[in-house]
Design an enzyme around this catalytic site. Sequence first.
Site, short mmCIF file in Angstrom:
data_model
loop_
_atom_site.label_atom_id
_atom_site.label_comp_id
_atom_site.label_asym_id
_atom_site.label_seq_id
_atom_site.Cartn_x
_atom_site.Cartn_y
_atom_site.Cartn_z
N SER A 1 1.02 -1.11 0.17
CA SER A 1 0.02 0.15 -0.25
C SER A 1 0.64 1.01 0.32
O SER A 1 0.27 1.74 -0.51
CB SER A 1 -0.71 0.36 1.09
OG SER A 1 -0.43 0.08 2.60
N ASP B 1 -4.17 8.48 7.66
CA ASP B 1 -5.35 6.95 8.45
C ASP B 1 -3.54 6.75 9.42
O ASP B 1 -3.28 7.39 10.02
CB ASP B 1 -5.75 6.58 7.81
CG ASP B 1 -4.64 5.93 6.71
OD1 ASP B 1 -3.40 5.19 7.34
OD2 ASP B 1 -5.42 4.83 5.95
N HIS C 1 -0.93 5.08 6.99
CA HIS C 1 -0.13 5.78 5.91
C HIS C 1 0.16 7.15 6.28
O HIS C 1 -1.01 7.58 6.39
CB HIS C 1 -1.19 5.43 4.72
CG HIS C 1 -1.81 3.92 4.67
ND1 HIS C 1 -2.42 3.60 5.16
CD2 HIS C 1 -1.14 3.23 3.84
CE1 HIS C 1 -2.77 2.03 4.65
NE2 HIS C 1 -1.56 1.96 4.17
#
Length: 350
Positions: free
Chosen positions: A35, A325, A328
């Site tokens: 990610s 978040d 991240h």
Amino acid sequence: MAYTYTTWLLVVTELLMLVSITESKVPAIIVFGDSTVDAGNNNVVPTLLKSNFRPYGRDFAGGRPTGRFSNGRIPPDFISEAFGLKPTVPAYLDPAYDIADFATGVCFASAGTGYDNETSDVFKVIPMWKELEYYKEYQNKLRAYVGKDKANEILSEALYLMSLGTNDFLENYYLSPKRQSQFTAQQYEDFLIGLAENFIKELYSLGVRKISLTGLPPMGCLPLERTINILGQNECAEKYNNVALEFNGKLNGLVKRLNKELLGLKLLSADAYKILDQIIKKPSLYGFDVVGKGCCSTGKFELGYLCNELSPFTCSDANKYVFWDAFHPTEKTNHIVVYSFLDKLLAYFR
């Protein structure tokens, strides 16, 4: 503090100007990983780990969510732009793009994946072996599009970015009785290093010669890990940070060894740990106000679908936050991290 950050931005701007007038020897940016570098491949994967909805992407061009786990751009985007290529690297599975777009950059990364195949099974995302299969498919498409000789030149001169490993520990090893029964943490590190070596050698056999390899961040300082670390007063979980440092040391050893063993390989270790550690310890020096939680919702545990437009408390200015978040970084953090080692990338791969 404002003066320090403004001065830093001026230096970065000057660097970008120099880069833009220098002919790049890198014709494309090609991305593998999780990610941290996924540009939206998970959008079309039947997994809960998605970010193709607002407020993700609210600071991206047009304010649109793309599947990037950030409020804006991610590291490959900044790297591509710095090498004089396009400002964003598209996801291979995004139907909005085709081989004409991918000829100068493409992303095969999948949020939630890792070196270990069992890591990708946790959220049913794309394993690394499948990312490699997509790359082989891409090679064939590129040869059909620009011709064999031109395609081989692009593929050998392209800069390949690899960024993964955090999920192997935080989603898999430390939550999996199976893996912990098989390996100590140090043995699992060695297991992953072996998988990383195999993957790099497979890329090498396919003609890849320029690779930037990113290790682990101070993963014990991610907001989610701080939230879980109740007994530690919600400070960074140093056990995880120590594992990250140990793993990164082994990864650096792998880089040195493969550069000697594989003729023509240019493998570089892009250390994101050090700069992130500095940002987390002294956020005000980089223009940040909040480091212990993310911008989205409460910022303590939300990511993916828990970070959505209905989530209360989401901050109005993500530039004040190190994390977007609970897992991240914000676009601003991504920007700072990339430019902390950009001169090294430019010097090594030009």
